[in-house]
Design a protein around this motif. Sequence first.
Motif, PDB file in Angstrom:
ATOM      1  N   ALA A  83       7.973  68.732  -5.442  1.00 17.96           N
ATOM      2  CA  ALA A  83       8.169  69.602  -4.282  1.00 17.96           C
ATOM      3  C   ALA A  83       9.577  69.461  -3.723  1.00 17.96           C
ATOM      4  N   ASP A 115      12.032  72.606  -3.445  1.00 19.45           N
ATOM      5  CA  ASP A 115      12.537  72.923  -2.107  1.00 19.45           C
ATOM      6  C   ASP A 115      14.061  72.938  -2.073  1.00 19.45           C
ATOM      7  N   GLY A 121       8.461  74.286  -1.815  1.00 13.56           N
ATOM      8  CA  GLY A 121       7.859  73.019  -2.223  1.00 13.56           C
ATOM      9  C   GLY A 121       6.466  72.817  -1.661  1.00 13.56           C
ATOM     10  N   GLY A 122       6.202  73.441  -0.514  1.00 10.03           N
ATOM     11  CA  GLY A 122       4.870  73.337   0.066  1.00 10.03           C
ATOM     12  C   GLY A 122       3.789  73.915  -0.824  1.00 10.03           C
ATOM     13  N   LEU A 148       3.440  73.244  -3.818  1.00  9.23           N
ATOM     14  CA  LEU A 148       2.973  72.120  -4.628  1.00  9.23           C
ATOM     15  C   LEU A 148       2.332  71.027  -3.773  1.00  9.23           C
ATOM     16  N   LEU A 149       3.016  70.679  -2.679  1.00  2.00           N
ATOM     17  CA  LEU A 149       2.623  69.477  -1.948  1.00  2.00           C
ATOM     18  C   LEU A 149       1.382  69.676  -1.091  1.00  2.00           C
ATOM     19  N   ASN A 158       2.329  66.750   5.372  1.00  2.00           N
ATOM     20  CA  ASN A 158       3.222  67.526   4.523  1.00  2.00           C
ATOM     21  C   ASN A 158       4.587  67.682   5.184  1.00  2.00           C
ATOM     22  N   ALA A 172       8.197  66.436   3.880  1.00  2.00           N
ATOM     23  CA  ALA A 172       9.153  67.504   3.598  1.00  2.00           C
ATOM     24  C   ALA A 172      10.444  67.371   4.385  1.00  2.00           C
ATOM     25  N   PRO A 220       3.765  77.157   3.231  1.00  2.00           N
ATOM     26  CA  PRO A 220       4.201  77.343   1.848  1.00  2.00           C
ATOM     27  C   PRO A 220       5.027  78.609   1.648  1.00  2.00           C
ATOM     28  N   ASN A 235      10.056  62.590  -2.322  1.00  2.00           N
ATOM     29  CA  ASN A 235      10.584  63.895  -1.951  1.00  2.00           C
ATOM     30  C   ASN A 235      12.104  63.860  -1.867  1.00  2.00           C
TER      31      ASN A 235
END
Length: 254
Positions: A12, A16, A22-23, A25-26, A46, A50, A153, A211
């Motif tokens: 992610a 990102d 990336g959200g 995936l995460l 998350n 992130a 996301p 991350n």
Amino acid sequence: MIVTLLIAAAAAGWVDAVVGGGGLLLLPALLLAAPQLPLATALGTNKLAAIFGTSTAAVTYARRTKIDWTVAGPAAALAVLCAGCGAALAGAVPAAAYRPVVLVVLVAVAVFVTIRPQMGLMELPERRTPWRRGLAVAVAGGVIAAYDGLIGPGTGTFLVLAFTTLIGADFVHGSAMAKIVNTATNFGALTVFAYHGHVAWLLGLAMAVCNIGGAIVGARMALRRGSGFVRVILLVVVLALIIKLGWDQYRLSA
């Protein structure tokens, strides 16, 4: 569970940093690997992971490329407030209310980027009129930031596209500005989630380390390979978002 989440966090961070999203995936990884977490806690955790990745990518871009702070700065300031408001409403607005709208927008984005292969490959400074700059600030720091606080996301992808289409940034510079604003949205949302106790701190900090690693690699790769590479990743992420949201909508209506 931990290994799955750490791998997802690294992937992610890479996505990102290159183009956002990336959200995608995460957040699903959190919901699947840790089903005991309430939705609000998954969203808050998350955001904790992130924000480390987006801020790391933002610093990497800022050191190696020029950022238009007349747009990114005000948009980031507005984004903290609007993302916080969105986070305060998280859980009150069902995903079914906005999923069809986002799906239509993503399909339009995919078609637009496909039929205009030159979009985002070079800077178009003639587009940076005062009203376009103001519109970019309002869209990025207001509308997209509020969406990020609500669920998130695809936020980074929407930010890149906003800066590319509204003020003529190329994909690399658009991604650089998107990281600045996305860091602000994550901060605003995380503040609200943390205030309400919706963050799994140990899990989120462990994912944050991975991350960061993914974000460093992704930002450097985007800077090295240029806008053409970012465009390809952008299309892949948008199509993945369309498939995921389309599947969710299908399951809901089936």
